[in-house]
Design a protein around this motif. Sequence first.
Motif, PDB file in Angstrom:
ATOM      1  N   GLY A  31       0.830  -1.196   0.000  1.00  0.00           N
ATOM      2  CA  GLY A  31       0.000   0.000   0.000  1.00  0.00           C
ATOM      3  C   GLY A  31       0.862   1.242   0.000  1.00  0.00           C
ATOM      4  O   GLY A  31       1.969   1.246   0.537  1.00  0.00           O
ATOM      5  N   GLN A  32       0.324   2.304  -0.636  1.00  0.00           N
ATOM      6  CA  GLN A  32       1.049   3.570  -0.615  1.00  0.00           C
ATOM      7  C   GLN A  32       0.365   4.521   0.344  1.00  0.00           C
ATOM      8  O   GLN A  32      -0.845   4.755   0.267  1.00  0.00           O
ATOM      9  CB  GLN A  32       1.101   4.194  -2.007  1.00  0.00           C
ATOM     10  N   CYS A  33       1.152   5.096   1.228  1.00  0.00           N
ATOM     11  CA  CYS A  33       0.648   6.071   2.189  1.00  0.00           C
ATOM     12  C   CYS A  33       0.254   7.343   1.444  1.00  0.00           C
ATOM     13  O   CYS A  33       1.038   7.893   0.678  1.00  0.00           O
ATOM     14  CB  CYS A  33       1.735   6.367   3.215  1.00  0.00           C
ATOM     15  N   THR A  39       5.741   3.439   0.078  1.00  0.00           N
ATOM     16  CA  THR A  39       5.078   2.213  -0.356  1.00  0.00           C
ATOM     17  C   THR A  39       5.668   1.050   0.417  1.00  0.00           C
ATOM     18  O   THR A  39       6.873   0.798   0.336  1.00  0.00           O
ATOM     19  CB  THR A  39       5.276   2.005  -1.866  1.00  0.00           C
ATOM     20  N   PHE A  42       1.666  -4.103   3.711  1.00  0.00           N
ATOM     21  CA  PHE A  42       0.747  -3.767   4.787  1.00  0.00           C
ATOM     22  C   PHE A  42       1.204  -4.368   6.114  1.00  0.00           C
ATOM     23  O   PHE A  42       0.968  -3.797   7.186  1.00  0.00           O
ATOM     24  CB  PHE A  42      -0.677  -4.222   4.450  1.00  0.00           C
ATOM     25  N   CYS A  58       0.983   4.338   9.143  1.00  0.00           N
ATOM     26  CA  CYS A  58       2.182   4.271   8.324  1.00  0.00           C
ATOM     27  C   CYS A  58       3.414   4.096   9.214  1.00  0.00           C
ATOM     28  O   CYS A  58       3.568   4.801  10.210  1.00  0.00           O
ATOM     29  CB  CYS A  58       2.296   5.555   7.512  1.00  0.00           C
ATOM     30  N   LEU A  65      -3.481   4.828   7.946  1.00  0.00           N
ATOM     31  CA  LEU A  65      -3.644   4.217   6.624  1.00  0.00           C
ATOM     32  C   LEU A  65      -5.023   3.604   6.480  1.00  0.00           C
ATOM     33  O   LEU A  65      -5.667   3.715   5.443  1.00  0.00           O
ATOM     34  CB  LEU A  65      -2.604   3.104   6.415  1.00  0.00           C
ATOM     35  N   MET A  82      -4.677   5.588   2.277  1.00  0.00           N
ATOM     36  CA  MET A  82      -3.840   4.908   1.300  1.00  0.00           C
ATOM     37  C   MET A  82      -4.204   5.354  -0.108  1.00  0.00           C
ATOM     38  O   MET A  82      -5.376   5.397  -0.465  1.00  0.00           O
ATOM     39  CB  MET A  82      -3.997   3.388   1.404  1.00  0.00           C
ATOM     40  N   LEU A  85      -3.818   0.141  -2.827  1.00  0.00           N
ATOM     41  CA  LEU A  85      -3.421  -1.102  -2.203  1.00  0.00           C
ATOM     42  C   LEU A  85      -3.222  -2.083  -3.353  1.00  0.00           C
ATOM     43  O   LEU A  85      -4.110  -2.265  -4.176  1.00  0.00           O
ATOM     44  CB  LEU A  85      -4.535  -1.571  -1.274  1.00  0.00           C
TER      45      LEU A  85
END
Length: 97
Positions: A31-33, A39, A42, A58, A65, A82, A85
């Motif tokens: 997942g990217q914050c 990234t 999780f 995060c 997140l 996020m 994902l």
Amino acid sequence: MSSYNYDYLDGNAAGGELSKIFAMDVTAAEGQCAHCGATKRFAEAHLYMQCPGVVARCAVCEQVLLRIVNVRQRVFLDVRGMTYLSLDTSQLPGASR
Ligand SMILES: [Zn+2]
């Protein structure tokens, strides 16, 4: 498992709650914050088990997140922290082509 800093677990601790919602293993997803752009898997998130729900933060910037809150027969899922994902579909049953 460290408890010296804050009282958090790692993202794997959310596996049970997430498996009620998602067919796939979200703890293995990336997942990217939305806040700092980091990234990460999780599973690396910092997880706070706060009744009645779960908060994942995060590991880099500690922004939220994901939140899961159970209210009676409903589960509320808040993933606005996020950007995305990303899940590996090769783990799906019958996906081995
Ligand atoms: Zn972040």
